[in-house]
Design a protein around this motif. Structure first.
Motif, mmCIF file in Angstrom:
data_model
loop_
_atom_site.group_PDB
_atom_site.id
_atom_site.type_symbol
_atom_site.label_atom_id
_atom_site.label_comp_id
_atom_site.label_asym_id
_atom_site.label_seq_id
_atom_site.Cartn_x
_atom_site.Cartn_y
_atom_site.Cartn_z
ATOM 1 N N ALA A 27 -64.350 11.428 9.038
ATOM 2 C CA ALA A 27 -65.649 11.008 9.572
ATOM 3 C C ALA A 27 -66.203 12.055 10.539
ATOM 4 C CB ALA A 27 -65.517 9.651 10.263
ATOM 5 N N GLY A 28 -65.335 12.597 11.374
ATOM 6 C CA GLY A 28 -65.782 13.617 12.327
ATOM 7 C C GLY A 28 -66.272 14.871 11.633
ATOM 8 N N PHE A 29 -65.512 15.340 10.650
ATOM 9 C CA PHE A 29 -65.928 16.537 9.913
ATOM 10 C C PHE A 29 -67.233 16.297 9.162
ATOM 11 C CE2 PHE A 29 -61.256 17.839 9.928
ATOM 12 C CZ PHE A 29 -61.435 18.832 10.877
ATOM 13 N N ALA A 30 -67.361 15.111 8.567
ATOM 14 C CA ALA A 30 -68.600 14.789 7.845
ATOM 15 C C ALA A 30 -69.786 14.744 8.803
ATOM 16 C CB ALA A 30 -68.451 13.457 7.116
ATOM 17 N N ALA A 31 -69.590 14.150 9.970
ATOM 18 C CA ALA A 31 -70.665 14.053 10.959
ATOM 19 C C ALA A 31 -71.117 15.429 11.435
ATOM 20 C CB ALA A 31 -70.211 13.209 12.146
ATOM 21 N N MET A 32 -70.178 16.375 11.467
ATOM 22 C CA MET A 32 -70.512 17.730 11.900
ATOM 23 C C MET A 32 -70.953 18.614 10.740
ATOM 24 S SD MET A 32 -67.669 18.497 14.849
ATOM 25 C CE MET A 32 -66.242 18.060 13.871
ATOM 26 N N GLY A 33 -70.896 18.074 9.516
ATOM 27 C CA GLY A 33 -71.352 18.829 8.354
ATOM 28 C C GLY A 33 -70.401 19.928 7.916
ATOM 29 N N PHE A 34 -69.110 19.791 8.228
ATOM 30 C CA PHE A 34 -68.127 20.809 7.845
ATOM 31 C C PHE A 34 -67.944 20.846 6.330
ATOM 32 C CE2 PHE A 34 -65.138 22.054 11.521
ATOM 33 C CZ PHE A 34 -66.164 22.018 12.446
ATOM 34 N N THR A 35 -67.816 22.047 5.802
ATOM 35 C CA THR A 35 -67.450 22.220 4.392
ATOM 36 C C THR A 35 -65.925 22.177 4.283
ATOM 37 O OG1 THR A 35 -67.221 24.619 4.568
ATOM 38 C CG2 THR A 35 -69.434 23.764 4.025
ATOM 39 N N ASP A 36 -65.417 22.072 3.050
ATOM 40 C CA ASP A 36 -63.965 22.095 2.862
ATOM 41 C C ASP A 36 -63.367 23.378 3.433
ATOM 42 O OD1 ASP A 36 -63.900 19.610 1.639
ATOM 43 O OD2 ASP A 36 -63.955 20.426 -0.388
ATOM 44 N N LYS A 37 -64.051 24.487 3.229
ATOM 45 C CA LYS A 37 -63.562 25.774 3.731
ATOM 46 C C LYS A 37 -63.508 25.779 5.264
ATOM 47 C CE LYS A 37 -64.310 30.706 3.042
ATOM 48 N NZ LYS A 37 -65.096 31.718 2.343
ATOM 49 N N ILE A 39 -63.086 23.146 7.166
ATOM 50 C CA ILE A 39 -62.003 22.246 7.567
ATOM 51 C C ILE A 39 -60.666 22.974 7.506
ATOM 52 C CG2 ILE A 39 -60.742 20.136 6.960
ATOM 53 C CD1 ILE A 39 -63.502 19.023 5.980
ATOM 54 N N VAL A 40 -60.451 23.719 6.434
ATOM 55 C CA VAL A 40 -59.216 24.501 6.313
ATOM 56 C C VAL A 40 -59.135 25.503 7.464
ATOM 57 C CG1 VAL A 40 -57.992 26.209 4.906
ATOM 58 C CG2 VAL A 40 -58.979 24.179 3.826
ATOM 59 N N ALA A 41 -60.223 26.178 7.757
ATOM 60 C CA ALA A 41 -60.241 27.160 8.850
ATOM 61 C C ALA A 41 -59.943 26.491 10.191
ATOM 62 C CB ALA A 41 -61.586 27.869 8.895
ATOM 63 N N PHE A 42 -60.442 25.284 10.398
ATOM 64 C CA PHE A 42 -60.169 24.537 11.626
ATOM 65 C C PHE A 42 -58.672 24.324 11.797
ATOM 66 C CE2 PHE A 42 -59.108 20.444 13.481
ATOM 67 C CZ PHE A 42 -59.777 20.473 14.695
ATOM 68 N N PHE A 43 -58.002 23.878 10.723
ATOM 69 C CA PHE A 43 -56.580 23.606 10.832
ATOM 70 C C PHE A 43 -55.752 24.887 10.952
ATOM 71 C CE2 PHE A 43 -57.917 19.407 9.589
ATOM 72 C CZ PHE A 43 -57.112 18.618 10.382
ATOM 73 N N ILE A 44 -56.191 25.947 10.329
ATOM 74 C CA ILE A 44 -55.502 27.232 10.501
ATOM 75 C C ILE A 44 -55.611 27.680 11.959
ATOM 76 C CG2 ILE A 44 -55.575 29.695 9.923
ATOM 77 C CD1 ILE A 44 -56.330 28.791 7.034
ATOM 78 N N ALA A 45 -56.810 27.603 12.510
ATOM 79 C CA ALA A 45 -56.995 28.000 13.916
ATOM 80 C C ALA A 45 -56.189 27.091 14.851
ATOM 81 C CB ALA A 45 -58.483 27.939 14.268
ATOM 82 N N ALA A 46 -56.179 25.798 14.571
ATOM 83 C CA ALA A 46 -55.428 24.876 15.425
ATOM 84 C C ALA A 46 -53.922 25.168 15.369
ATOM 85 C CB ALA A 46 -55.700 23.437 14.984
ATOM 86 N N SER A 47 -53.442 25.557 14.203
ATOM 87 C CA SER A 47 -52.008 25.825 14.080
ATOM 88 C C SER A 47 -51.603 27.058 14.888
ATOM 89 C CB SER A 47 -51.604 26.018 12.609
ATOM 90 O OG SER A 47 -52.090 27.249 12.106
#
Length: 51
Positions: A27-37, A39-47
């Motif tokens: 829901a958060g990613f959708a609300a911010m308009g994130f693409t699948d790419k 989202i993947v970048a978010f988790f890579i950066a978080a890791s």
């Protein structure tokens, strides 16, 4: 993080994990308009936070 609300900063500080496919994250990613790419970048950066 510094510009986020106090509640968001506290939640971030005490969060141990984020589940990519949880309804809340989706829901958060959708609300911010994130693409699948993005989202993947978010988790890579978080890791990298824990390297």
């Amino acid at each position: 993080m510094a510009t986020q609300s106090r509640d968001v900063r506290i939640a971030h500080e005490y969060s141990g994990t984020f589940v990519k496919y949880s309804p809340m994250m989706a829901a958060g990613f959708a609300a911010m308009g994130f693409t699948d790419k993005q989202i993947v970048a978010f988790f890579i950066a978080a890791s990298k936070k824990f390297d």
